[in-house]
Write a protein that holds these residues in place. Sequence first.
Motif, mmCIF file in Angstrom:
data_model
loop_
_atom_site.group_PDB
_atom_site.id
_atom_site.type_symbol
_atom_site.label_atom_id
_atom_site.label_comp_id
_atom_site.label_asym_id
_atom_site.label_seq_id
_atom_site.Cartn_x
_atom_site.Cartn_y
_atom_site.Cartn_z
ATOM 1 N N GLU A 185 -1.644 -4.325 -2.557
ATOM 2 C CA GLU A 185 -1.584 -3.054 -1.836
ATOM 3 C C GLU A 185 -2.647 -2.124 -2.403
ATOM 4 O O GLU A 185 -2.924 -2.141 -3.599
ATOM 5 N N LYS A 186 -3.210 -1.299 -1.536
ATOM 6 C CA LYS A 186 -4.203 -0.334 -2.006
ATOM 7 C C LYS A 186 -3.474 0.804 -2.698
ATOM 8 O O LYS A 186 -2.649 1.493 -2.096
ATOM 9 N N GLN A 187 -3.798 0.999 -3.992
ATOM 10 C CA GLN A 187 -3.077 1.987 -4.802
ATOM 11 C C GLN A 187 -3.904 2.333 -6.037
ATOM 12 O O GLN A 187 -4.804 1.577 -6.425
ATOM 13 N N LYS B 287 -7.599 7.283 -11.790
ATOM 14 C CA LYS B 287 -7.186 7.623 -10.424
ATOM 15 C C LYS B 287 -7.873 6.742 -9.384
ATOM 16 O O LYS B 287 -7.573 6.824 -8.185
ATOM 17 N N THR C 297 -8.682 3.810 -6.970
ATOM 18 C CA THR C 297 -7.776 2.926 -6.239
ATOM 19 C C THR C 297 -8.365 1.518 -6.130
ATOM 20 O O THR C 297 -9.576 1.333 -6.113
ATOM 21 N N CYS D 130 -7.047 -2.708 -4.587
ATOM 22 C CA CYS D 130 -6.070 -3.474 -3.816
ATOM 23 C C CYS D 130 -5.506 -4.572 -4.727
ATOM 24 O O CYS D 130 -6.218 -5.538 -5.036
ATOM 25 N N LYS E 238 1.055 -5.195 -7.983
ATOM 26 C CA LYS E 238 1.362 -4.480 -9.229
ATOM 27 C C LYS E 238 2.018 -5.391 -10.269
ATOM 28 O O LYS E 238 1.583 -5.430 -11.429
#
Length: 292
Positions: free
Chosen positions: A145-147, A178, A180, A182, A185
């Motif tokens: 996930e993009k985060q 900070k 981001t 992909c 986690k």
Amino acid sequence: MEARRGKPMIGTGKVLRRLNEMLDSALDGSFEEYHYDETELSKIETKWNRFLSSSSLARKNIEKEKANLQSLVSDISHQTKTPVANMKLYAELLEEGIARENPDREQMLFMAGEMKKQAERLEFLIQALTKMSRLETNLVVVQPEKQPVEPLIFQAVAQIRPKAEACEIDVKIQGNQKITACYDKKWSIEALYNLLDNAVKYSPRGSQVNLRVQEYSMYCEICVEDRGIGMTEEEIPKVFQRFYRGKQVQQKQGVGIGLYLVREIVKKQKGYVKIKSQPGQGSRISLFLPKD
């Protein structure tokens, strides 16, 4: 026999002969597609060729998986043999000590401690092998996930900090957290922790481990840099092999699965791993995670 408009018809006998030839050549592995044209027979040949190609690929994949499984079983047998044998030995010595009228208390405590160490090693090995087999057999579904990378870095560093403090090693974080990327986690924390664990394990007491974050156009780099023993240029490609351990680290705890797991986890997320190292000058290992 009446021909279709614009397409020549082929005699039934010729079609049957060619189909028979196709089947024979498929059985002996010599099938080759004739020059393609617009006839129905040519279309059948093309589909038949595609079918044989996909079947051959599937067979090769099955053979590869079988070979991997055999290799994995062999590795498990080899790696678990030593701790199990040690536990049995210490158990027998403990039994003999208890049977004596005046057992040596210190010696028995030592043997009990050794048994505990071997049990912990065996437990770690089983957990690592389980993760490895799940990755290799695609039982693990990685869901990137993009985060921001901040939670990934924070949790991996929090996990390694007690071990680093016990070795008086300072873990420094640098760069913009900070940024981001992909990534999955759970599994990315596993990969980054393994890098930090190696850095702490092979660094001298009182040294420093740096964790740097760098942003590029397509990737986010998370780099772990230590001042440890380093490795030769010849060793670098080998450290990603399952159960590989260099000559300089034979006396250190470990089974040689960490970097193998790192590469497999990152590869499943469309990323890659890069190493720069020299003997006696430490190592710099970077995870490159895709930004999109």
